[in-house]
Design a protein around this motif. Structure first.
Motif, PDB file in Angstrom:
ATOM      1  N   SER A  43       0.845  -1.195   0.000  1.00  0.00           N
ATOM      2  CA  SER A  43       0.000   0.000   0.000  1.00  0.00           C
ATOM      3  C   SER A  43       0.878   1.242   0.000  1.00  0.00           C
ATOM      4  O   SER A  43       1.893   1.284   0.703  1.00  0.00           O
ATOM      5  N   ALA A  44       0.459   2.230  -0.788  1.00  0.00           N
ATOM      6  CA  ALA A  44       1.204   3.492  -0.867  1.00  0.00           C
ATOM      7  C   ALA A  44       0.267   4.657  -0.600  1.00  0.00           C
ATOM      8  O   ALA A  44      -0.786   4.780  -1.227  1.00  0.00           O
ATOM      9  N   LEU A  45       0.664   5.499   0.365  1.00  0.00           N
ATOM     10  CA  LEU A  45      -0.116   6.685   0.706  1.00  0.00           C
ATOM     11  C   LEU A  45       0.715   7.924   0.392  1.00  0.00           C
ATOM     12  O   LEU A  45       1.843   8.057   0.875  1.00  0.00           O
ATOM     13  N   LEU A  46       0.150   8.816  -0.437  1.00  0.00           N
ATOM     14  CA  LEU A  46       0.851  10.047  -0.807  1.00  0.00           C
ATOM     15  C   LEU A  46       0.119  11.236  -0.202  1.00  0.00           C
ATOM     16  O   LEU A  46      -1.082  11.409  -0.424  1.00  0.00           O
ATOM     17  N   LYS A  47       0.869  12.070   0.548  1.00  0.00           N
ATOM     18  CA  LYS A  47       0.269  13.234   1.185  1.00  0.00           C
ATOM     19  C   LYS A  47       0.836  14.508   0.578  1.00  0.00           C
ATOM     20  O   LYS A  47       2.055  14.712   0.604  1.00  0.00           O
ATOM     21  N   GLU A  48      -0.074  15.331   0.055  1.00  0.00           N
ATOM     22  CA  GLU A  48       0.352  16.584  -0.571  1.00  0.00           C
ATOM     23  C   GLU A  48       0.544  17.658   0.514  1.00  0.00           C
ATOM     24  O   GLU A  48      -0.364  18.450   0.778  1.00  0.00           O
ATOM     25  N   ASP A  49       1.717  17.692   1.120  1.00  0.00           N
ATOM     26  CA  ASP A  49       1.984  18.693   2.157  1.00  0.00           C
ATOM     27  C   ASP A  49       2.012  20.097   1.562  1.00  0.00           C
ATOM     28  O   ASP A  49       1.572  21.061   2.184  1.00  0.00           O
ATOM     29  N   ALA A  50       2.554  20.206   0.366  1.00  0.00           N
ATOM     30  CA  ALA A  50       2.579  21.468  -0.381  1.00  0.00           C
ATOM     31  C   ALA A  50       2.550  21.084  -1.866  1.00  0.00           C
ATOM     32  O   ALA A  50       2.761  19.911  -2.200  1.00  0.00           O
ATOM     33  N   PRO A  51       2.282  22.053  -2.773  1.00  0.00           N
ATOM     34  CA  PRO A  51       2.140  21.690  -4.196  1.00  0.00           C
ATOM     35  C   PRO A  51       3.343  20.927  -4.751  1.00  0.00           C
ATOM     36  O   PRO A  51       3.194  20.153  -5.682  1.00  0.00           O
ATOM     37  N   ASP A  52       4.532  21.123  -4.182  1.00  0.00           N
ATOM     38  CA  ASP A  52       5.702  20.414  -4.702  1.00  0.00           C
ATOM     39  C   ASP A  52       6.409  19.626  -3.599  1.00  0.00           C
ATOM     40  O   ASP A  52       7.613  19.409  -3.637  1.00  0.00           O
ATOM     41  N   LYS A  53       5.658  19.218  -2.579  1.00  0.00           N
ATOM     42  CA  LYS A  53       6.253  18.460  -1.478  1.00  0.00           C
ATOM     43  C   LYS A  53       5.299  17.331  -1.089  1.00  0.00           C
ATOM     44  O   LYS A  53       4.314  17.536  -0.381  1.00  0.00           O
ATOM     45  N   ILE A  54       5.600  16.136  -1.616  1.00  0.00           N
ATOM     46  CA  ILE A  54       4.712  14.989  -1.427  1.00  0.00           C
ATOM     47  C   ILE A  54       5.382  13.981  -0.503  1.00  0.00           C
ATOM     48  O   ILE A  54       6.450  13.449  -0.823  1.00  0.00           O
ATOM     49  N   LYS A  55       4.762  13.744   0.640  1.00  0.00           N
ATOM     50  CA  LYS A  55       5.274  12.732   1.579  1.00  0.00           C
ATOM     51  C   LYS A  55       4.694  11.372   1.208  1.00  0.00           C
ATOM     52  O   LYS A  55       3.485  11.237   1.025  1.00  0.00           O
ATOM     53  N   VAL A  56       5.555  10.373   1.104  1.00  0.00           N
ATOM     54  CA  VAL A  56       5.134   9.044   0.669  1.00  0.00           C
ATOM     55  C   VAL A  56       5.329   8.042   1.803  1.00  0.00           C
ATOM     56  O   VAL A  56       6.393   7.998   2.421  1.00  0.00           O
ATOM     57  N   SER A  57       4.291   7.251   2.092  1.00  0.00           N
ATOM     58  CA  SER A  57       4.407   6.141   3.046  1.00  0.00           C
ATOM     59  C   SER A  57       4.114   4.841   2.310  1.00  0.00           C
ATOM     60  O   SER A  57       3.145   4.757   1.562  1.00  0.00           O
ATOM     61  N   LEU A  58       4.950   3.845   2.534  1.00  0.00           N
ATOM     62  CA  LEU A  58       4.794   2.548   1.872  1.00  0.00           C
ATOM     63  C   LEU A  58       4.753   1.450   2.927  1.00  0.00           C
ATOM     64  O   LEU A  58       5.522   1.467   3.874  1.00  0.00           O
ATOM     65  N   ARG A  59       3.826   0.486   2.756  1.00  0.00           N
ATOM     66  CA  ARG A  59       3.749  -0.646   3.680  1.00  0.00           C
ATOM     67  C   ARG A  59       3.619  -1.932   2.884  1.00  0.00           C
ATOM     68  O   ARG A  59       2.916  -1.977   1.875  1.00  0.00           O
ATOM     69  N   ALA A  60       4.296  -2.982   3.367  1.00  0.00           N
ATOM     70  CA  ALA A  60       4.143  -4.313   2.777  1.00  0.00           C
ATOM     71  C   ALA A  60       3.580  -5.250   3.834  1.00  0.00           C
ATOM     72  O   ALA A  60       3.799  -5.055   5.028  1.00  0.00           O
TER      73      ALA A  60
ATOM     74  N   HIS B 194      12.477   0.591   6.267  1.00  0.00           N
ATOM     75  CA  HIS B 194      12.678  -0.830   6.470  1.00  0.00           C
ATOM     76  C   HIS B 194      12.042  -1.608   5.322  1.00  0.00           C
ATOM     77  O   HIS B 194      11.384  -1.043   4.469  1.00  0.00           O
ATOM     78  N   LYS B 195      12.228  -2.941   5.373  1.00  0.00           N
ATOM     79  CA  LYS B 195      11.688  -3.821   4.347  1.00  0.00           C
ATOM     80  C   LYS B 195      10.161  -3.694   4.229  1.00  0.00           C
ATOM     81  O   LYS B 195       9.617  -3.658   3.134  1.00  0.00           O
ATOM     82  N   LYS B 196       9.495  -3.640   5.373  1.00  0.00           N
ATOM     83  CA  LYS B 196       8.017  -3.672   5.387  1.00  0.00           C
ATOM     84  C   LYS B 196       7.379  -2.288   5.562  1.00  0.00           C
ATOM     85  O   LYS B 196       6.176  -2.146   5.397  1.00  0.00           O
ATOM     86  N   ALA B 197       8.180  -1.295   5.948  1.00  0.00           N
ATOM     87  CA  ALA B 197       7.648   0.061   6.156  1.00  0.00           C
ATOM     88  C   ALA B 197       8.722   1.046   5.709  1.00  0.00           C
ATOM     89  O   ALA B 197       9.798   1.100   6.288  1.00  0.00           O
ATOM     90  N   ALA B 198       8.415   1.809   4.667  1.00  0.00           N
ATOM     91  CA  ALA B 198       9.406   2.760   4.158  1.00  0.00           C
ATOM     92  C   ALA B 198       8.685   4.004   3.664  1.00  0.00           C
ATOM     93  O   ALA B 198       7.448   4.065   3.652  1.00  0.00           O
ATOM     94  N   GLY B 199       9.459   5.019   3.271  1.00  0.00           N
ATOM     95  CA  GLY B 199       8.842   6.246   2.795  1.00  0.00           C
ATOM     96  C   GLY B 199       9.880   7.280   2.424  1.00  0.00           C
ATOM     97  O   GLY B 199      11.081   6.988   2.365  1.00  0.00           O
ATOM     98  N   GLY B 200       9.381   8.473   2.150  1.00  0.00           N
ATOM     99  CA  GLY B 200      10.285   9.548   1.773  1.00  0.00           C
ATOM    100  C   GLY B 200       9.495  10.731   1.257  1.00  0.00           C
ATOM    101  O   GLY B 200       8.266  10.769   1.366  1.00  0.00           O
TER     102      GLY B 200
END
Lengths: 327, 327
Positions: free
Chosen positions: B254-271, B289-295
């Motif tokens: 699962s991938a969740l993208l949060k638009e903090d600002a028009p050019d700043k997207i926080k990404v959370s990834l879970r396996a 980590h392997k099962k939880a990552a982001g950027g």
């Protein structure tokens, strides 16, 4: 319990009867006992003429039969997580053909069978906990599969330990299941992470349409045929929606209206603490309990919503008046 | 634990330090200990310079102070549910002013304080369980409030007993709390039935917009500033959304993208099981980590979504190729 354990141990062919609309407690309890009986080298089946929900299928494996003649005369027919014939009406005839009858249940009205050995304990949060006692009394070796199945029974019937029926003994039973190889994370994944996307979409459409009433002390949601068409979900997948509605801070009463047909609206009402939804259900000839009630309104969804909304707001007005008088 | 209990018992003025972004485990563990200390007639506070989340306020009652000078020299400063200065950076100076230092924690990296009496047990699912041990070792009378607070700590840190950290000892601790007057239904109501309607609406908008990718093995959701405006929710209220995405059958990533600002997207990834989201996060200089990552991706939400989608689908292609080769 001792008598029941002796009866089960002395039976060579056993048919287990979960209730209609099998839930996790019925499926897990039946699955654990059926596995135990087969490990004893016995002939055992779960007799069920309905589709088992996808997220519960791992609990009943290949134990299910819908063949009433799987045994000429079953040595033992046992009702599990249900205590009266009405809870599995379409299978009564086969049940009554059993050479011996038994029942294990935790419902208030359990044990309503003639000439049956019944163990009914309404203070138990789940039949799963009673099944653990039965397996221990029977002296069977509890396998990791049985531990998983009993955990599934317990976690589903206690709302993951949140409902008020959960108690000290519930957690003690779970603690014991770890000794038998319980893998709770695997069970939770099967049970809780097995939703249809269509269901989630339908819940989203419904919540987006939610109306807060009575100054935020109540909320009302309508699931229409249009929402089902738009999401691809089915009406039974409204399950859990009213629980989500209840999570909102300050909400005492939640009302869910389901448009089964253009002039047939099923209403579910829930109260958290001081609310009395039976009074509200009476406004449209419904019934139920103080904290959980409902009924059917034979009007359009718009008319039904107005009616329920009005009944809820009137209840709060009356409640406030009464509280004022008490002061 | 004995040494820690003696130290706490011999201290007359105690400041407790939960970690920044206090969660249920930190709040419940601090609340229980602070209540115990005050019942002993001691001066005790929870030192915290942040707003306590609404659903946790019942755990810390009037125990909170944000005054670093509430004591001239605190007899004891104790870090609770955190094991290094970096976990409460804005309050380090006050912590280090303590006459004695201590720490109770269940994190892997716990106990990183010089000259402190530390009890760190990473195998424990929650600090709440360790706090129960400490209170028993201290010989204090555990009140219903303390039992409720410790239950809150345990249920929140184990995801209501679903996470893989939950185990036999967790349920044994809860069983014991009932002996001290635990009212779990009241705690669950405070913790879990305290959501903002705006949050639910935002989650609904997001789920309605969810895209299934990689043949149903992954899903991706974007929370935009528009959705926040439409729902009235705030971005931090996306909490829990990725868990809902994971409940869909067949979804591995699962991938969740949060638009903090028009050019700043926080990404959370879970396996869930076999997925490796760190590899995917590396595609946009993320980590984890392997099962939880982001950027963070410094592009528009549309560009970021395309990038993440592509990285996920490529990962599944590579995974399938590797699996083929293994056969």
């Amino acid at each position: 319990m001792k008598e029941l354990a002796q009866l089960v141990n002395s039976s060579d062919s056993v048919l287990l009867f979960p209730h209609s609309k099998m839930d996790g407690d019925a499926a897990g309890s039946c699955g654990a006992l059926c596995a135990a009986l087969r490990n004893q080298g016995k002939k055992a089946y779960i007799f069920c003429d309905e589709v088992v929900p996808a997220n519960l299928q791992f609990l009943v494996k290949d134990f299910i039969t819908d063949d009433p003649d799987v045994f000429d005369v079953p040595g033992l027919c046992m009702a599990v997580d249900c205590g009266e014939l009405g809870r599995f009406a379409s299978r009564n005839e086969t049940f009554l053909r059993g050479n011996r009858l038994a029942c294990l249940d935790h419902h208030e009205n359990g044990g309503q069978f003639e000439d049956a050995v019944c163990y009914v304990e309404p203070s138990s949060a789940s039949t799963g906990e009673l099944m653990l006692q039965l397996l221990l009394e029977m002296g069977v070796e509890i396998t990791p599969f049985m531990a998983d199945a009993l955990y599934a029974a317990i976690t589903t019937d206690t709302g993951d330990f949140r409902f008020s029926n959960s108690k000290k003994e519930t957690h003690e039973a779970v603690a014991m299941l770890y000794d038998f190889g319980l893998d709770h994370a695997k069970v939770c994944n099967e049970i809780y992470d097995n939703e249809r996307m269509e269901k989630l979409r339908m819940h989203s459409l419904a919540i987006a349409d939610m109306e807060m009433i009575a100054g935020g002390k109540a909320n009302i949601v309508c699931v229409t045929q249009n929402m089902l068409a738009e999401s691809g979900a089915e009406m039974w997948e409204t399950e859990g929606l009213i629980d989500t509605m209840r999570t909102i801070a300050g909400v005492e009463i939640s009302a869910l209206l389901k448009e089964d047909a253009p002039d047939k609206i099923k209403v579910s009402l829930r109260a958290k603490s001081y609310g009395e939804v039976l009074t509200i259900a009476n406004a449209f000839d419904g019934g139920g309990h103080k904290k959980a009630a409902g009924g059917t309104i034979r009007k359009s969804i718009g008319e039904a919503k107005a009616l329920v909304k009005d009944a809820i707001e009137q209840w709060f007005v009356a409640y406030d008046v009464q509280k004022q008088e008490e002061i």
